[in-house]
Design a protein around this motif. Structure first.
Motif, PDB file in Angstrom:
ATOM      1  N   PHE A 122      -5.486   2.866   8.919  1.00  0.00           N
ATOM      2  CA  PHE A 122      -6.371   3.263   7.819  1.00  0.00           C
ATOM      3  C   PHE A 122      -6.011   4.653   7.311  1.00  0.00           C
ATOM      4  O   PHE A 122      -5.900   4.881   6.106  1.00  0.00           O
ATOM      5  N   ASP A 123      -5.799   5.581   8.250  1.00  0.00           N
ATOM      6  CA  ASP A 123      -5.506   6.970   7.897  1.00  0.00           C
ATOM      7  C   ASP A 123      -4.125   7.117   7.260  1.00  0.00           C
ATOM      8  O   ASP A 123      -3.936   7.891   6.323  1.00  0.00           O
ATOM      9  N   VAL A 150       1.554  12.288   3.897  1.00  0.00           N
ATOM     10  CA  VAL A 150       0.798  11.433   4.831  1.00  0.00           C
ATOM     11  C   VAL A 150       1.417  10.040   4.873  1.00  0.00           C
ATOM     12  O   VAL A 150       1.619   9.452   5.944  1.00  0.00           O
ATOM     13  N   SER A 151       1.729   9.509   3.688  1.00  0.00           N
ATOM     14  CA  SER A 151       2.319   8.170   3.604  1.00  0.00           C
ATOM     15  C   SER A 151       3.701   8.118   4.234  1.00  0.00           C
ATOM     16  O   SER A 151       4.084   7.118   4.833  1.00  0.00           O
ATOM     17  N   HIS A 207       0.434  16.986  12.104  1.00  0.00           N
ATOM     18  CA  HIS A 207      -0.565  18.039  12.261  1.00  0.00           C
ATOM     19  C   HIS A 207      -0.444  19.131  11.196  1.00  0.00           C
ATOM     20  O   HIS A 207      -1.458  19.737  10.831  1.00  0.00           O
ATOM     21  N   VAL A 208       0.760  19.379  10.699  1.00  0.00           N
ATOM     22  CA  VAL A 208       0.901  20.302   9.568  1.00  0.00           C
ATOM     23  C   VAL A 208       0.160  19.739   8.361  1.00  0.00           C
ATOM     24  O   VAL A 208      -0.661  20.423   7.723  1.00  0.00           O
ATOM     25  N   ILE A 209       0.442  18.478   8.041  1.00  0.00           N
ATOM     26  CA  ILE A 209      -0.174  17.830   6.878  1.00  0.00           C
ATOM     27  C   ILE A 209      -1.689  17.742   7.044  1.00  0.00           C
ATOM     28  O   ILE A 209      -2.446  17.994   6.104  1.00  0.00           O
ATOM     29  N   PHE A 253       0.825  -1.213   0.000  1.00  0.00           N
ATOM     30  CA  PHE A 253       0.000   0.000   0.000  1.00  0.00           C
ATOM     31  C   PHE A 253       0.859   1.262   0.000  1.00  0.00           C
ATOM     32  O   PHE A 253       0.500   2.259  -0.631  1.00  0.00           O
ATOM     33  N   TYR A 254       1.988   1.212   0.695  1.00  0.00           N
ATOM     34  CA  TYR A 254       2.884   2.368   0.714  1.00  0.00           C
ATOM     35  C   TYR A 254       3.432   2.650  -0.681  1.00  0.00           C
ATOM     36  O   TYR A 254       3.421   3.800  -1.150  1.00  0.00           O
ATOM     37  N   MET A 255       3.896   1.604  -1.366  1.00  0.00           N
ATOM     38  CA  MET A 255       4.421   1.764  -2.726  1.00  0.00           C
ATOM     39  C   MET A 255       3.320   2.228  -3.687  1.00  0.00           C
ATOM     40  O   MET A 255       3.553   3.087  -4.542  1.00  0.00           O
TER      41      MET A 255
END
Length: 291
Positions: A274-275, A73-74, A105-107, A34-36
């Motif tokens: 999930f997030d 995020v990733s 929190h920035v993202i 999922f990351y890739m």
């Protein structure tokens, strides 16, 4: 001691996701995939929007920036989570923990404003099509982008100012796989009630308020379309469905984590995965199929 925070804690220990090596291996495979997929999908959207002159429109400008944020995020939690699945002793330094909280929190703040900007873009496109290019001018797009980053930075810094100097004098074990404010504050050797309330107000209520503003804006768009022509309803619903899906995926876990008084540890971890892992993958898929 760690700098000015008068702490004897130099690192935090994560209990992680599970102690079962079979489940760890399964999580390692799926998290890596999922990351890739997230990195490739969002990078492809960025590259496509940047290189194709036909996609140099306000909607795709905002979508490209959302993809850029999803790359962040990733990258904030997933690489360390994947790396820690190999290890028995999962730790993060005090500075690393603060940095992770800052970027999360920035993202989050930037993405929140971008989603509101995208809702405004759809409102203008559907309800005021003849004025669309006048209202959604390059200047307006840049205003939204600058506002998003300023909001994200302020949102993150305001919270960190209150917690970075908390005393940590012993407990350093967190039943999680990443650093975030609710669990970080609970480890401090001081009464954390007021700080927990501040986090709930800053992150929880802002998320809840933004979510309802977005949902109300989509209802207004649908009602406006119905007033003019019911024939255009299906097209409006098709356009809005992608945006509503992304909004629910983004705000759902945030609202639960930051407003629920005592979240279940297992549910909390599931929502965090999930997030951090699934949402950045789903966003490009949803927008690609709908746009």
């Amino acid at each position: 001691m760690v700098g000015a925070n008068h702490s004897v804690v130099s690192e935090f220990v994560f209990l992680g996701l599970t102690n079962s090596w079979e489940i760890r291996l399964l999580l390692l495979v799926f998290s890596s995939m999922f990351y890739m997929a997230s990195m490739m999908g969002n990078s492809l959207i960025l590259l496509t929007v940047t290189s194709d002159p036909h996609l140099h429109s306000p909607m795709y400008f905002l979508l490209a920036n959302l993809s850029f944020i999803d790359l962040g995020v990733s990258s904030v939690t997933s690489p360390k989570m994947i790396y820690d699945l190999f290890r028995k002793h999962e730790v993060i330094s005090f500075g690393g923990c603060i940095a992770q909280i800052f970027f999360i929190h920035v993202i989050g703040g930037v993405e929140m404003v971008l989603l509101i900007a995208m809702a405004f873009d759809r409102y203008v496109a559907i309800c005021k099509p003849l004025q669309y290019l006048t209202i959604m001018s390059p200047r307006m797009c840049m205003f939204f982008l600058v506002a998003a980053w300023v909001t994200g930075l302020i949102h993150s810094v305001v919270q960190l100012v209150f917690v970075v100097n908390l005393p940590f004098c012993g407990p350093n074990v967190s039943d999680s796989f990443y650093c975030d404010l609710p669990r970080f504050i609970k480890l401090a050797c001081t009464d954390s009630y007021r700080l927990e309330f501040m986090v709930t107000a800053n992150s929880g209520f802002i998320s809840l308020g933004s979510f309802f503003i977005l949902i109300i804006s989509y209802v207004v768009i649908i009602l406006t379309v119905l007033k003019h022509s019911s024939a255009g309803l299906s097209k409006a619903l098709s356009t809005l469905s992608a945006h509503v899906s992304v909004v629910v995926l983004f705000f759902g876990p945030l609202i639960f984590v930051y407003t629920w008084p005592s979240p279940s540890t297992h549910l909390d971890k599931f929502l965090a995965i999930f997030d951090a892992v699934l949402t950045p993958v789903l966003n490009p898929i949803i927008y690609t199929f709908r746009n």
